[in-house]
Scaffold this motif. Structure first.
Motif, PDB file in Angstrom:
ATOM      1  N   TYR A 204     -25.605 -36.782  34.685  1.00  0.00           N
ATOM      2  CA  TYR A 204     -25.351 -38.294  34.477  1.00  0.00           C
ATOM      3  C   TYR A 204     -25.622 -39.130  35.693  1.00  0.00           C
ATOM      4  O   TYR A 204     -25.698 -40.448  35.474  1.00  0.00           O
ATOM      5  N   THR A 205     -25.470 -38.605  36.770  1.00  0.00           N
ATOM      6  CA  THR A 205     -25.792 -39.338  38.119  1.00  0.00           C
ATOM      7  C   THR A 205     -27.174 -39.569  38.008  1.00  0.00           C
ATOM      8  O   THR A 205     -27.614 -40.855  38.510  1.00  0.00           O
ATOM      9  N   TYR A 206     -28.113 -38.678  37.625  1.00  0.00           N
ATOM     10  CA  TYR A 206     -29.670 -38.787  37.607  1.00  0.00           C
ATOM     11  C   TYR A 206     -29.787 -39.928  36.597  1.00  0.00           C
ATOM     12  O   TYR A 206     -30.646 -40.826  36.989  1.00  0.00           O
ATOM     13  N   LEU A 207     -29.290 -39.936  35.431  1.00  0.00           N
ATOM     14  CA  LEU A 207     -29.395 -41.080  34.469  1.00  0.00           C
ATOM     15  C   LEU A 207     -28.986 -42.429  34.921  1.00  0.00           C
ATOM     16  O   LEU A 207     -29.519 -43.298  34.757  1.00  0.00           O
ATOM     17  N   ALA A 208     -27.824 -42.400  35.830  1.00  0.00           N
ATOM     18  CA  ALA A 208     -27.219 -43.545  36.188  1.00  0.00           C
ATOM     19  C   ALA A 208     -28.248 -44.236  37.260  1.00  0.00           C
ATOM     20  O   ALA A 208     -28.487 -45.420  37.021  1.00  0.00           O
ATOM     21  N   THR A 209     -29.012 -43.265  37.973  1.00  0.00           N
ATOM     22  CA  THR A 209     -29.907 -43.842  39.156  1.00  0.00           C
ATOM     23  C   THR A 209     -31.200 -44.270  38.415  1.00  0.00           C
ATOM     24  O   THR A 209     -31.660 -45.273  39.079  1.00  0.00           O
TER      25      THR A 209
ATOM     26  N   ASP B 222     -23.022 -48.157  32.132  1.00  0.00           N
ATOM     27  CA  ASP B 222     -22.073 -49.434  31.515  1.00  0.00           C
ATOM     28  C   ASP B 222     -21.388 -48.625  30.458  1.00  0.00           C
ATOM     29  O   ASP B 222     -22.107 -47.736  29.514  1.00  0.00           O
ATOM     30  N   LEU B 223     -20.079 -48.476  29.943  1.00  0.00           N
ATOM     31  CA  LEU B 223     -19.713 -47.929  29.049  1.00  0.00           C
ATOM     32  C   LEU B 223     -19.928 -48.467  27.550  1.00  0.00           C
ATOM     33  O   LEU B 223     -19.544 -47.932  26.508  1.00  0.00           O
ATOM     34  N   ASN B 224     -20.653 -49.585  27.448  1.00  0.00           N
ATOM     35  CA  ASN B 224     -20.960 -50.046  26.221  1.00  0.00           C
ATOM     36  C   ASN B 224     -22.287 -49.355  25.861  1.00  0.00           C
ATOM     37  O   ASN B 224     -23.084 -49.510  24.503  1.00  0.00           O
ATOM     38  N   THR B 225     -22.947 -48.443  26.753  1.00  0.00           N
ATOM     39  CA  THR B 225     -24.287 -47.769  26.378  1.00  0.00           C
ATOM     40  C   THR B 225     -24.190 -46.575  26.059  1.00  0.00           C
ATOM     41  O   THR B 225     -23.142 -45.784  26.063  1.00  0.00           O
ATOM     42  N   HIS B 226     -25.093 -46.018  25.392  1.00  0.00           N
ATOM     43  CA  HIS B 226     -24.952 -44.805  24.796  1.00  0.00           C
ATOM     44  C   HIS B 226     -24.923 -43.504  25.804  1.00  0.00           C
ATOM     45  O   HIS B 226     -23.734 -42.719  25.731  1.00  0.00           O
ATOM     46  N   ASP B 227     -25.483 -43.735  27.098  1.00  0.00           N
ATOM     47  CA  ASP B 227     -25.145 -42.827  28.229  1.00  0.00           C
ATOM     48  C   ASP B 227     -23.721 -42.906  28.821  1.00  0.00           C
ATOM     49  O   ASP B 227     -22.957 -42.168  29.211  1.00  0.00           O
ATOM     50  N   GLY B 228     -23.144 -44.145  28.886  1.00  0.00           N
ATOM     51  CA  GLY B 228     -21.907 -44.338  29.360  1.00  0.00           C
ATOM     52  C   GLY B 228     -21.026 -43.720  28.442  1.00  0.00           C
ATOM     53  O   GLY B 228     -19.980 -43.008  28.974  1.00  0.00           O
TER      54      GLY B 228
END
Length: 463
Positions: free
Chosen positions: A267-272, A288-294
């Motif tokens: 998830y660090t990779y996705l965040a970057t 962002d907690l409103n997103t799928h990954d969040g």
């Protein structure tokens, strides 16, 4: 048409040219590479026609989100001013740790911050850093060892129980605790956590289930430990069913093992990829907690935290069984985690990377070193500290410095002087590597009340 799905295949179907395609391809390559291309394309067509049906899907969720609510990628700039913050024990903390907090406080999502007196530099947030953000979670603000925690189990046995039993107790730690990447219990234990839906719904976690099962009840390397010692209770709580006095006990420190590390990396990779930041703060990329990954990270992080708790439960269960004794009370707390909490009247995400939750009335255990006492504490709920306290004494010297400064012989002398038996352990965990716990506790008298102490006697660490 080749056998491997490409971005061109998705674009031909009508998918928009944005970053969600790259993410989808990465997910497919990692988790569904053995499936036929025709099947994936047929599914992709349905995603394009009915994206709302795939909003929470492990593979297609991010793509579906991009189809329903397209988001423009942009570089995030830091604010010119810092969010409000408080530093405890400033003279005990290295400059790099302070600068890491200062950078974090300039993120556009930052609301408030604090630095605990045991703080030292790390990746992203410093160890001992606390950061409240607006509806966003920073994977490296949580840390790699998600849900790392302390757990102290007290037996209704006197302090003198260990006298004359040292060899027996050492054997119990050798036989019933496992450390590092490769050790595992011969007889595995089951736990309700393995039936959680997230292990099936999130592709990453599905692939980690086997490792999580294998590593249940084990501890990591580094500063993780299981140790027998003495708990001196000065101010007992009514629910403890213990009088004031000194008791035999076991204390453990470990986290979510390989599963937590894999979650942090993924998830660090996705965040970057989704949150471009200036180079000096790229480790602070957020979701962002409103997103799928969040939302998916939040589920995975909480699962990892519960798994860490399950590991400690199994460790203490095995030891109690080997002793043939019953645990009277267990005091435990997370660090390396994020919580939804109210800050200045607004719900925020509070990251505690190497910091103990210290809400009013919350119990916790703050260890010293293998030759220094730990402290059983009750939180005071100080809002300036974001209801937090230190998670230990904190490092005075880095691991690399320890290797050049100390020898095994010197460590043995210090251990002998404190009547501590050590099984395993390396030079980088020398007692001298840590700050003075008494000084650290002195800087947080406004954050916690001390109910008692823990003194190590027999310590087991990774070799």
């Amino acid at each position: 048409m080749g056998n491997k799905l490409s971005g061109r295949d998705l674009i031909k179907l009508g998918f928009p040219k944005n970053n969600s395609i790259n993410i989808a391809l990465g997910q497919i390559s990692r988790y569904r590479k053995r499936e036929k291309k025709e099947r994936i394309i047929a599914e992709a067509k349905d995603v394009l026609l009915h994206p709302e049906n795939y909003k929470n899907d492990g593979t297609w969720g991010k793509v579906a989100e991009g189809l329903v609510n397209p988001v423009q990628m942009r570089m995030h700039q830091l604010n010119t001013t810092r969010a409000p913050f408080t530093i405890y024990g400033e003279n005990e903390i290295d400059q790099q740790a302070k600068f890491q907090l200062y950078d974090a406080l300039k993120l556009p999502i930052s609301v408030a911050g604090a630095l605990m007196p045991d703080a030292h530099s790390g990746y992203g947030l410093p160890i001992g850093g606390v950061l409240a953000t607006d509806n966003a979670v920073i994977p490296y603000g949580v840390g790699v060892d998600i849900g790392c925690r302390m757990s102290l189990s007290i037996f209704d046995l006197p302090e003198s129980y260990s006298k004359g039993r040292e060899l027996q107790l050492e054997a119990i730690l050798k036989d019933h605790t496992k450390f590092g990447m490769y050790e595992a219990h011969a007889v595995k234990a089951d736990h309700e956590i393995f039936s959680r839906a997230a292990f099936q719904d999130i592709p990453l976690l599905k692939g980690l289930l086997g490792k999580a099962y294998k590593q249940l009840g084990t501890s990591g390397g580094g500063n993780h430990f299981v140790e027998f010692g003495v708990a001196k209770i000065d101010y007992p709580l009514a629910e403890w069913k213990l009088e004031a006095g000194s008791y035999f006990c076991v204390l453990s420190h470990s986290g979510s093992r390989g599963m937590g590390a894999a979650i942090a990396k993924h998830y660090t990779y996705l965040a970057t990829k989704q949150c471009p930041l200036p180079k000096n703060v790229q480790h602070l990329a957020w979701l962002d907690l409103n997103t799928h990954d969040g939302q998916e990270y939040w589920l995975a992080m909480n699962l990892a935290g519960d798994y860490a708790k399950a590991c400690h439960e199994d460790i203490h269960r095995r030891i109690a069984k080997a002793l043939g004794k019953r645990i009277v009370v267990t005091i435990e707390n997370h660090h390396n985690f994020a919580w939804k909490e109210m800050v200045n009247g607004k719900e925020c995400i509070v990251h505690r990377k190497g910091a103990t939750p210290a809400h009013e009335g919350a119990l916790g255990i703050i260890p010293g070193s293998m030759t220094a006492p730990g402290f059983i504490v009750l939180g005071k709920g100080n809002p300036d500290a974001l209801h937090s306290a230190s998670h230990g004494a904190g490092r005075l010297y880095s691991r690399s410095k320890c290797k050049s400064m100390f020898t095994h012989g010197e460590i043995k002398k210090v251990l002998k002087a404190h009547d501590v038996h050590l099984i395993g352990g390396n030079v980088d965990e020398a007692p001298m590597a840590y700050k003075n716990i008494q000084a650290v506790m002195g800087h947080q008298e406004g954050l916690v009340s001390v109910l008692g102490t823990f003194t190590p006697k027999i310590v087991r660490m990774d070799r």
